[in-house]
Design an enzyme around this catalytic site. Structure first.
Site, PDB file in Angstrom:
ATOM      1  N   GLU A   1      24.032 -44.465 -34.730  1.00 26.23           N
ATOM      2  CA  GLU A   1      24.324 -44.081 -35.677  1.00 26.23           C
ATOM      3  C   GLU A   1      23.978 -45.555 -36.819  1.00 26.23           C
ATOM      4  O   GLU A   1      24.596 -46.592 -37.022  1.00 26.23           O
ATOM      5  CB  GLU A   1      25.338 -43.863 -35.804  1.00 26.23           C
ATOM      6  CG  GLU A   1      26.096 -42.290 -35.216  1.00 26.23           C
ATOM      7  CD  GLU A   1      24.348 -40.830 -35.765  1.00 26.23           C
ATOM      8  OE1 GLU A   1      23.648 -41.166 -36.549  1.00 26.23           O
ATOM      9  OE2 GLU A   1      25.241 -40.300 -35.049  1.00 26.23           O
TER      10      GLU A   1
ATOM     11  N   ASN B   1      33.249 -49.686 -42.394  1.00 25.60           N
ATOM     12  CA  ASN B   1      33.141 -48.599 -43.803  1.00 25.60           C
ATOM     13  C   ASN B   1      34.032 -47.865 -43.834  1.00 25.60           C
ATOM     14  O   ASN B   1      34.728 -47.145 -44.947  1.00 25.60           O
ATOM     15  CB  ASN B   1      31.744 -48.791 -44.195  1.00 25.60           C
ATOM     16  CG  ASN B   1      30.890 -48.163 -43.477  1.00 25.60           C
ATOM     17  OD1 ASN B   1      30.718 -48.049 -42.502  1.00 25.60           O
ATOM     18  ND2 ASN B   1      29.991 -47.235 -44.389  1.00 25.60           N
TER      19      ASN B   1
ATOM     20  N   CYS C   1      26.564 -46.114 -45.461  1.00 22.98           N
ATOM     21  CA  CYS C   1      25.061 -45.822 -44.558  1.00 22.98           C
ATOM     22  C   CYS C   1      24.326 -44.764 -45.806  1.00 22.98           C
ATOM     23  O   CYS C   1      22.976 -44.830 -45.555  1.00 22.98           O
ATOM     24  CB  CYS C   1      25.307 -45.460 -43.317  1.00 22.98           C
ATOM     25  SG  CYS C   1      25.862 -43.597 -42.864  1.00 22.98           S
TER      26      CYS C   1
HETATM   27  P1  NAP Z   1      27.700 -53.789 -37.893  1.00 24.75           P
HETATM   28  O1  NAP Z   1      27.393 -55.572 -38.048  1.00 24.75           O
HETATM   29  O2  NAP Z   1      26.297 -53.753 -36.843  1.00 24.75           O
HETATM   30  O3  NAP Z   1      29.118 -53.738 -36.600  1.00 24.75           O
HETATM   31  C1  NAP Z   1      28.967 -52.722 -35.764  1.00 24.75           C
HETATM   32  C2  NAP Z   1      29.562 -52.613 -34.719  1.00 24.75           C
HETATM   33  O4  NAP Z   1      29.151 -53.323 -33.812  1.00 24.75           O
HETATM   34  C3  NAP Z   1      30.993 -53.719 -35.089  1.00 24.75           C
HETATM   35  O5  NAP Z   1      32.268 -53.295 -34.394  1.00 24.75           O
HETATM   36  C4  NAP Z   1      30.739 -55.520 -34.340  1.00 24.75           C
HETATM   37  O6  NAP Z   1      31.799 -56.220 -34.109  1.00 24.75           O
HETATM   38  C5  NAP Z   1      30.207 -54.272 -33.209  1.00 24.75           C
HETATM   39  N1  NAP Z   1      29.256 -55.619 -33.003  1.00 24.75           N
HETATM   40  C6  NAP Z   1      28.572 -56.850 -33.107  1.00 24.75           C
HETATM   41  N2  NAP Z   1      27.235 -57.109 -32.307  1.00 24.75           N
HETATM   42  C7  NAP Z   1      28.158 -56.578 -31.871  1.00 24.75           C
HETATM   43  C8  NAP Z   1      27.127 -57.086 -29.253  1.00 24.75           C
HETATM   44  N3  NAP Z   1      26.515 -58.318 -29.749  1.00 24.75           N
HETATM   45  N4  NAP Z   1      27.225 -55.791 -28.230  1.00 24.75           N
HETATM   46  C9  NAP Z   1      28.404 -54.732 -29.286  1.00 24.75           C
HETATM   47  N5  NAP Z   1      28.860 -54.766 -30.266  1.00 24.75           N
HETATM   48  C10 NAP Z   1      28.390 -55.510 -31.694  1.00 24.75           C
HETATM   49  O7  NAP Z   1      27.856 -53.110 -38.717  1.00 24.75           O
HETATM   50  P2  NAP Z   1      29.154 -53.078 -39.766  1.00 24.75           P
HETATM   51  O8  NAP Z   1      28.782 -54.144 -41.003  1.00 24.75           O
HETATM   52  O9  NAP Z   1      30.667 -53.224 -39.474  1.00 24.75           O
HETATM   53  O10 NAP Z   1      28.459 -52.053 -41.181  1.00 24.75           O
HETATM   54  C11 NAP Z   1      27.493 -51.636 -42.045  1.00 24.75           C
HETATM   55  C12 NAP Z   1      26.233 -51.344 -40.607  1.00 24.75           C
HETATM   56  O11 NAP Z   1      26.929 -50.256 -39.883  1.00 24.75           O
HETATM   57  C13 NAP Z   1      25.284 -50.672 -42.166  1.00 24.75           C
HETATM   58  O12 NAP Z   1      24.069 -51.130 -41.892  1.00 24.75           O
HETATM   59  C14 NAP Z   1      25.558 -48.969 -42.733  1.00 24.75           C
HETATM   60  O13 NAP Z   1      24.576 -48.158 -42.623  1.00 24.75           O
HETATM   61  C15 NAP Z   1      25.923 -48.571 -40.864  1.00 24.75           C
HETATM   62  N6  NAP Z   1      26.470 -47.372 -40.929  1.00 24.75           N
HETATM   63  C16 NAP Z   1      25.577 -46.535 -40.358  1.00 24.75           C
HETATM   64  C17 NAP Z   1      25.963 -45.556 -39.936  1.00 24.75           C
HETATM   65  C18 NAP Z   1      25.792 -43.945 -39.513  1.00 24.75           C
HETATM   66  O14 NAP Z   1      26.491 -43.435 -39.067  1.00 24.75           O
HETATM   67  N7  NAP Z   1      24.721 -43.881 -39.519  1.00 24.75           N
HETATM   68  C19 NAP Z   1      27.174 -45.220 -40.849  1.00 24.75           C
HETATM   69  C20 NAP Z   1      28.385 -46.496 -41.322  1.00 24.75           C
HETATM   70  C21 NAP Z   1      27.705 -47.446 -40.595  1.00 24.75           C
HETATM   71  P3  NAP Z   1      32.297 -57.254 -35.261  1.00 24.75           P
HETATM   72  O15 NAP Z   1      32.426 -56.509 -36.634  1.00 24.75           O
HETATM   73  O16 NAP Z   1      33.283 -58.234 -34.007  1.00 24.75           O
HETATM   74  O17 NAP Z   1      30.720 -58.156 -34.913  1.00 24.75           O
END
Ligand code: NAP
Length: 477
Positions: free
Chosen positions: A249, A153, A284
């Protein structure tokens, strides 16, 4: 024409047989291809990073700071190209994509400044009964190889939230960008290579969570995992990482409480519209639940709906667009189904929620119950619930009634109520007379409860990438 991007392994741009298609999230067309890392690439990147630890640790504070500042300058010189890449790969409206690039540059500038201020302090050991004659200090040292895993995002700035602090702390770093948005990560790592990081100290490995993420986080040569993403993936990583430092995070489901005594209710409504629909709610710290004092509920709702109606929905590469597509059609379908579920359970949909491909029109829901999915879980889409509350205290309690604890917002003209809300709501950050969606990149940032472990924000992230070494000197003969 489809542009082909390499991966970057140990500072070198490399091709690969396997590729990831990068789609324009609005048109659905593939506009770029990225080389995907395979197991030997992951191994090379980890081995090189591990071997680069002494060279990174030997850089002076001045040198680390200069490298980060140079990387910031390189990104700044490419801001238009980067903004367009973000608009296309993430579907982020161009004006917000440009803002993300601007923030990334500023974020790295903070890291460059903080790189010169990493120090320990003396400890008065003779405060202990047995400490007479002893003195000591602690020092901060680089933690070692950092695995940086970023979400889709904010594909540039959230990756910079890991690379900047890692380099500032003297740590080699390997970035795994989100598969939907790998271009920004490659551009960021390129800038660091061009800025002069020692050979082997930085890699960007596009690839799936299973292919790249799993081996990275479980490798014993990796000392620290810095992850931003969903709670489910964060929990999986923590289980696999074992005895490593982790910063998590994670997701949010932020709430806002609106008092009857608000200095400017129209401003509150405008800020809440921004907080709810910025980046299609894929933030987020997006505003998902708003609880408004019954005395001003109808007026607030009217102002909120009028402001929402002004939002321009469409192509994110158009400079006037406010709302673009969500990250994929599958996500749009999921968001639509959550809205339909809320409706079937008795909530009222006051506007929006309809879908065309991956574009969901901004939806406002009223009278949602606390156990509905749109209230309980993170929706991560352009959807907000606005419910009435009998008192400000009740609104504040409702904001806190969540398994998540990232940030919150309260609008009130009463300073005592505002400060009581600060004590009452268990979150990592709270905005008074603003939405939880505000984040400045140098503030300590991170969630409580189910929203995370550890803190980001330049200085705080750097500290999390260092280890402490206590030195005890016993002067007693
Ligand atoms: P996500 O599906 O959890 O993916 C995040 C990252 O993790 C991607 O690079 C993903 O790779 C990777 N990943 C997936 N499976 C993994 C594994 N088994 N081992 C290591 N890495 C792995 O999240 P998203 O859909 O990209 O982002 C949305 C989420 O992020 C929301 O829940 C949002 O609230 C949260 N977020 C939190 C913050 C904060 O600062 N707290 C900021 C922004 C977003 P792939 O893309 O290849 O699956």
């Amino acid at each position: 024409m489809t542009e082909r991007y390499p991966m970057i392994v140990a500072g070198e741009e490399r091709p690969s047989a396997a590729t990831i298609e990068v789609r324009d999230k609005y048109t659905g067309q593939t506009f770029a291809e990225v080389c995907a890392a395979e197991p030997p690439d992951v191994e090379r990147a980890i081995a090189a990073a591990h071997a680069a630890r002494p060279a990174m640790a030997a850089l002076t504070a001045r040198h680390r700071s200069d490298i980060i500042r140079a990387a910031a300058g390189i990104l700044d010189s490419r801001r238009e190209r980067l903004a367009l890449a973000i608009a296309r790969e993430a579907g982020k409206p161009l004006k917000y994509a440009a803002f993300e690039v601007e923030r990334t540059v500023e974020n790295l500038e903070y890291c460059a400044e903080e790189a010169k201020r990493i120090h320990g302090e003396t400890v008065p050991l003779d405060a202990a009964k047995s400490g007479a004659g002893a003195f000591g200090w602690y020092e901060r040292h680089p933690a070692g190889v950092v695995a940086a895993i970023s979400p889709f995002n904010f594909p540039l700035n959230l990756a910079a939230h890991k690379l900047g602090p890692a380099v500032a702390a003297g740590c080699p770093v390997i970035l795994k960008p989100a598969s939907a948005t790998p271009l920004s990560g490659i551009e960021l790592v390129r800038a660091f290579v061009e800025a002069g990081l020692p050979a082997g100290a930085v890699s960007c490995l596009p690839g799936s969570g299973e292919a790249v993420g799993d081996p990275l986080v479980s490798d014993p040569r990796v000392a620290k995992v810095s992850f931003t993403g969903s709670r489910a993936v964060g929990e999986r990583i923590v289980r696999r990482a074992g005895l490593k430092r982790v910063t998590m995070e994670l997701g949010g489901n932020c709430g806002v409480a609106v008092d009857e005594a608000v200095p400017d209710l129209a401003l509150a409504a405008r800020r809440c519209v921004f907080g709810a629909f910025y980046n299609q709610g894929q933030v987020c710290i997006s505003v998902q639940r708003i609880f408004v004092h019954r005395a001003v509920y109808d007026v607030f709702l009217e102002q909120f709906l009028a402001e929402t109606a002004k939002l321009k929905v469409g192509d994110p590469t158009d400079k006037d667009t406010d709302i673009g597509p969500v990250i994929s059609e599958a996500e749009a379908v999921r968001i639509e189904s959550w809205i339909a579920e809320a409706r079937s359970q008795g909530a009222r949909i006051l506007c929006g929620g309809t879908r065309e491909g991956s574009v969901v029109r901004p939806a406002v829901i009223a009278e949602a119950e606390r156990d509905m999915r749109v209230m309980r879980d993170e929706i991560f889409g352009p959807v907000v619930v606005i419910n009435p509350a009998d008192s400000f205290e009740q609104a504040v309690a409702a904001v806190d009634d969540s398994e998540y604890g990232l940030q919150a917002g309260v609008f009130t003209g009463d300073i005592g109520r505002a400060l009581r809300a600060v004590r009452r709501i268990d979150v990592g950050g709270i905005a008074i007379n603003d939405v939880p969606t505000v984040r400045f990149d140098h503030m300590p940032y991170g969630g409580n409860k189910g929203s995370g472990l550890g803190r980001e924000g330049a200085r705080f992230a750097i500290e999390e990438m260092t280890t402490i070494r206590m030195v005890v000197v016993n002067r007693a003969p």
